[in-house]
Scaffold this motif. Sequence first.
Motif, PDB file in Angstrom:
ATOM      1  N   ILE A 100       0.851  -0.982  -0.110  1.00 13.03           N
ATOM      2  CA  ILE A 100      -0.039   0.154   0.045  1.00 13.03           C
ATOM      3  C   ILE A 100       0.950   1.264  -0.068  1.00 13.03           C
ATOM      4  O   ILE A 100       1.850   1.178   0.788  1.00 13.03           O
ATOM      5  CB  ILE A 100      -0.951   0.009   1.355  1.00 13.03           C
ATOM      6  CG1 ILE A 100      -1.838  -1.179   1.122  1.00 13.03           C
ATOM      7  CG2 ILE A 100      -1.786   1.403   1.235  1.00 13.03           C
ATOM      8  CD1 ILE A 100      -2.555  -1.413   2.439  1.00 13.03           C
ATOM      9  N   ALA A 101       0.692   2.279  -0.793  1.00  9.93           N
ATOM     10  CA  ALA A 101       1.520   3.259  -0.910  1.00  9.93           C
ATOM     11  C   ALA A 101       0.583   4.693  -1.192  1.00  9.93           C
ATOM     12  O   ALA A 101      -0.308   4.696  -1.786  1.00  9.93           O
ATOM     13  CB  ALA A 101       2.507   3.484  -2.436  1.00  9.93           C
ATOM     14  N   SER A 102       0.474   5.690  -0.063  1.00  9.21           N
ATOM     15  CA  SER A 102      -0.311   6.850   0.151  1.00  9.21           C
ATOM     16  C   SER A 102       0.443   7.897  -0.514  1.00  9.21           C
ATOM     17  O   SER A 102       1.740   8.155  -0.486  1.00  9.21           O
ATOM     18  CB  SER A 102      -0.698   6.902   1.774  1.00  9.21           C
ATOM     19  OG  SER A 102      -1.078   5.782   2.048  1.00  9.21           O
ATOM     20  N   SER A 103      -0.431   8.663  -1.095  1.00 12.32           N
ATOM     21  CA  SER A 103       0.050  10.012  -1.586  1.00 12.32           C
ATOM     22  C   SER A 103       0.463  11.090  -0.285  1.00 12.32           C
ATOM     23  O   SER A 103      -0.414  10.810   0.464  1.00 12.32           O
ATOM     24  CB  SER A 103      -1.330  10.623  -2.401  1.00 12.32           C
ATOM     25  OG  SER A 103      -0.816  12.039  -2.667  1.00 12.32           O
ATOM     26  N   ALA A 104       1.365  11.845  -0.766  1.00 14.73           N
ATOM     27  CA  ALA A 104       1.652  12.890   0.554  1.00 14.73           C
ATOM     28  C   ALA A 104       0.887  14.096   0.154  1.00 14.73           C
ATOM     29  O   ALA A 104       1.141  14.937   0.965  1.00 14.73           O
ATOM     30  CB  ALA A 104       3.004  13.209   0.436  1.00 14.73           C
ATOM     31  N   ARG A 105       0.019  14.107  -0.826  1.00 13.71           N
ATOM     32  CA  ARG A 105      -0.747  15.314  -1.256  1.00 13.71           C
ATOM     33  C   ARG A 105      -2.075  15.252  -0.986  1.00 13.71           C
ATOM     34  O   ARG A 105      -3.090  16.177  -0.659  1.00 13.71           O
ATOM     35  CB  ARG A 105      -0.402  15.644  -2.621  1.00 13.71           C
ATOM     36  CG  ARG A 105       1.064  15.983  -2.858  1.00 13.71           C
ATOM     37  CD  ARG A 105       0.939  16.379  -4.339  1.00 13.71           C
ATOM     38  NE  ARG A 105       2.223  17.234  -4.754  1.00 13.71           N
ATOM     39  CZ  ARG A 105       2.227  18.081  -5.590  1.00 13.71           C
ATOM     40  NH1 ARG A 105       0.948  18.641  -6.225  1.00 13.71           N
ATOM     41  NH2 ARG A 105       3.292  19.163  -5.414  1.00 13.71           N
ATOM     42  N   ASN A 106      -2.690  14.125  -1.082  1.00 11.95           N
ATOM     43  CA  ASN A 106      -4.073  14.023  -0.892  1.00 11.95           C
ATOM     44  C   ASN A 106      -4.548  12.427  -0.322  1.00 11.95           C
ATOM     45  O   ASN A 106      -3.642  11.757   0.237  1.00 11.95           O
ATOM     46  CB  ASN A 106      -5.076  14.158  -2.107  1.00 11.95           C
ATOM     47  CG  ASN A 106      -4.461  13.480  -3.319  1.00 11.95           C
ATOM     48  OD1 ASN A 106      -4.172  12.226  -3.183  1.00 11.95           O
ATOM     49  ND2 ASN A 106      -4.467  13.949  -4.483  1.00 11.95           N
ATOM     50  N   LYS A 107      -5.817  12.276  -0.451  1.00 11.38           N
ATOM     51  CA  LYS A 107      -6.292  10.690   0.035  1.00 11.38           C
ATOM     52  C   LYS A 107      -6.247   9.690  -0.918  1.00 11.38           C
ATOM     53  O   LYS A 107      -6.544   8.679  -0.720  1.00 11.38           O
ATOM     54  CB  LYS A 107      -7.682  10.833   0.682  1.00 11.38           C
ATOM     55  CG  LYS A 107      -7.819  11.991   2.064  1.00 11.38           C
ATOM     56  CD  LYS A 107      -7.292  11.286   2.980  1.00 11.38           C
ATOM     57  CE  LYS A 107      -7.656  12.614   4.194  1.00 11.38           C
ATOM     58  NZ  LYS A 107      -7.194  12.009   5.526  1.00 11.38           N
ATOM     59  N   ALA A 108      -5.501   9.960  -2.169  1.00  9.62           N
ATOM     60  CA  ALA A 108      -5.303   8.876  -2.901  1.00  9.62           C
ATOM     61  C   ALA A 108      -4.141   7.787  -2.319  1.00  9.62           C
ATOM     62  O   ALA A 108      -3.313   8.023  -1.627  1.00  9.62           O
ATOM     63  CB  ALA A 108      -4.530   9.411  -4.209  1.00  9.62           C
ATOM     64  N   PHE A 109      -4.413   6.425  -2.786  1.00  2.00           N
ATOM     65  CA  PHE A 109      -3.347   5.468  -2.473  1.00  2.00           C
ATOM     66  C   PHE A 109      -3.517   4.309  -3.595  1.00  2.00           C
ATOM     67  O   PHE A 109      -4.372   4.301  -4.381  1.00  2.00           O
ATOM     68  CB  PHE A 109      -3.653   4.855  -1.016  1.00  2.00           C
ATOM     69  CG  PHE A 109      -4.890   4.069  -1.017  1.00  2.00           C
ATOM     70  CD1 PHE A 109      -5.035   2.752  -0.895  1.00  2.00           C
ATOM     71  CD2 PHE A 109      -6.203   4.772  -0.663  1.00  2.00           C
ATOM     72  CE1 PHE A 109      -6.269   2.091  -0.771  1.00  2.00           C
ATOM     73  CE2 PHE A 109      -7.253   4.187  -0.517  1.00  2.00           C
ATOM     74  CZ  PHE A 109      -7.382   2.776  -0.653  1.00  2.00           C
ATOM     75  N   MET A 110      -2.390   3.643  -3.408  1.00  2.00           N
ATOM     76  CA  MET A 110      -2.364   2.626  -4.622  1.00  2.00           C
ATOM     77  C   MET A 110      -1.989   1.527  -3.868  1.00  2.00           C
ATOM     78  O   MET A 110      -1.367   1.299  -2.605  1.00  2.00           O
ATOM     79  CB  MET A 110      -0.979   2.729  -5.593  1.00  2.00           C
ATOM     80  CG  MET A 110      -1.190   4.018  -6.651  1.00  2.00           C
ATOM     81  SD  MET A 110      -0.068   3.993  -7.658  1.00  2.00           S
ATOM     82  CE  MET A 110       1.594   4.219  -6.757  1.00  2.00           C
ATOM     83  N   THR A 111      -2.569   0.316  -4.425  1.00  2.00           N
ATOM     84  CA  THR A 111      -2.279  -1.069  -3.900  1.00  2.00           C
ATOM     85  C   THR A 111      -1.766  -1.900  -4.967  1.00  2.00           C
ATOM     86  O   THR A 111      -2.156  -1.770  -6.009  1.00  2.00           O
ATOM     87  CB  THR A 111      -3.875  -1.782  -2.994  1.00  2.00           C
ATOM     88  OG1 THR A 111      -4.783  -1.768  -4.435  1.00  2.00           O
ATOM     89  CG2 THR A 111      -4.312  -0.931  -2.209  1.00  2.00           C
TER      90      THR A 111
END
Length: 186
Positions: free
Chosen positions: A161-172
């Motif tokens: 899981i990788a989260s954005s440092a700018r908003n609530k977006a994330f990748m799995t």
Amino acid sequence: CSTEGSLVTVAALGGQLVWIAGGGSEEADEERVSIVQAVAAKGGGKQPAQILPVRIGAPATGLALGEDGRVLYVATEDQRLVAVNVTAPPSSSILDDVRVGEEGERLTALGTLLGGISVVVGTSEGRVSTWQLVRSESGSGHREFALLHRYDSHAAAVTRIASSARNKAFMTADTGGLIRLHYGTS
């Protein structure tokens, strides 16, 4: 505190280096997470490490530290998500504990979204969900986990899981190589 064979998270928080090791205790029936704080003193010296064992009842499979460093989120082998207040004494440090997986499913990835309050959980069956500690409706001031969202499932186990440092977006990402982009607000 030995960390051999354990999950380890290290964070620098307000001049402190915090090591968090998830692992079992040979002398205890229950598994535990040990929060080890090594505080740098003036002049380059170091104070002795403080070890705070917290019993969570099952082996840890994932660790994520909230952004402010006060809450540690622990995924366990028995499909539970545990919130630990790392600033409280061990006897009162469990904020909440909720089962988030199905029987036979493992929690395989854990992360937080921007702000460190929403927790993302990925499973061995490809499921992805977000959870958040909210104030209990009882008015007691107690906080408990609430399910925020369930997302489209992967066909294989979620591993990252990788989260954005700018908003609530994330990748799995899963073991089959598929990467999905999600938004924590939808």
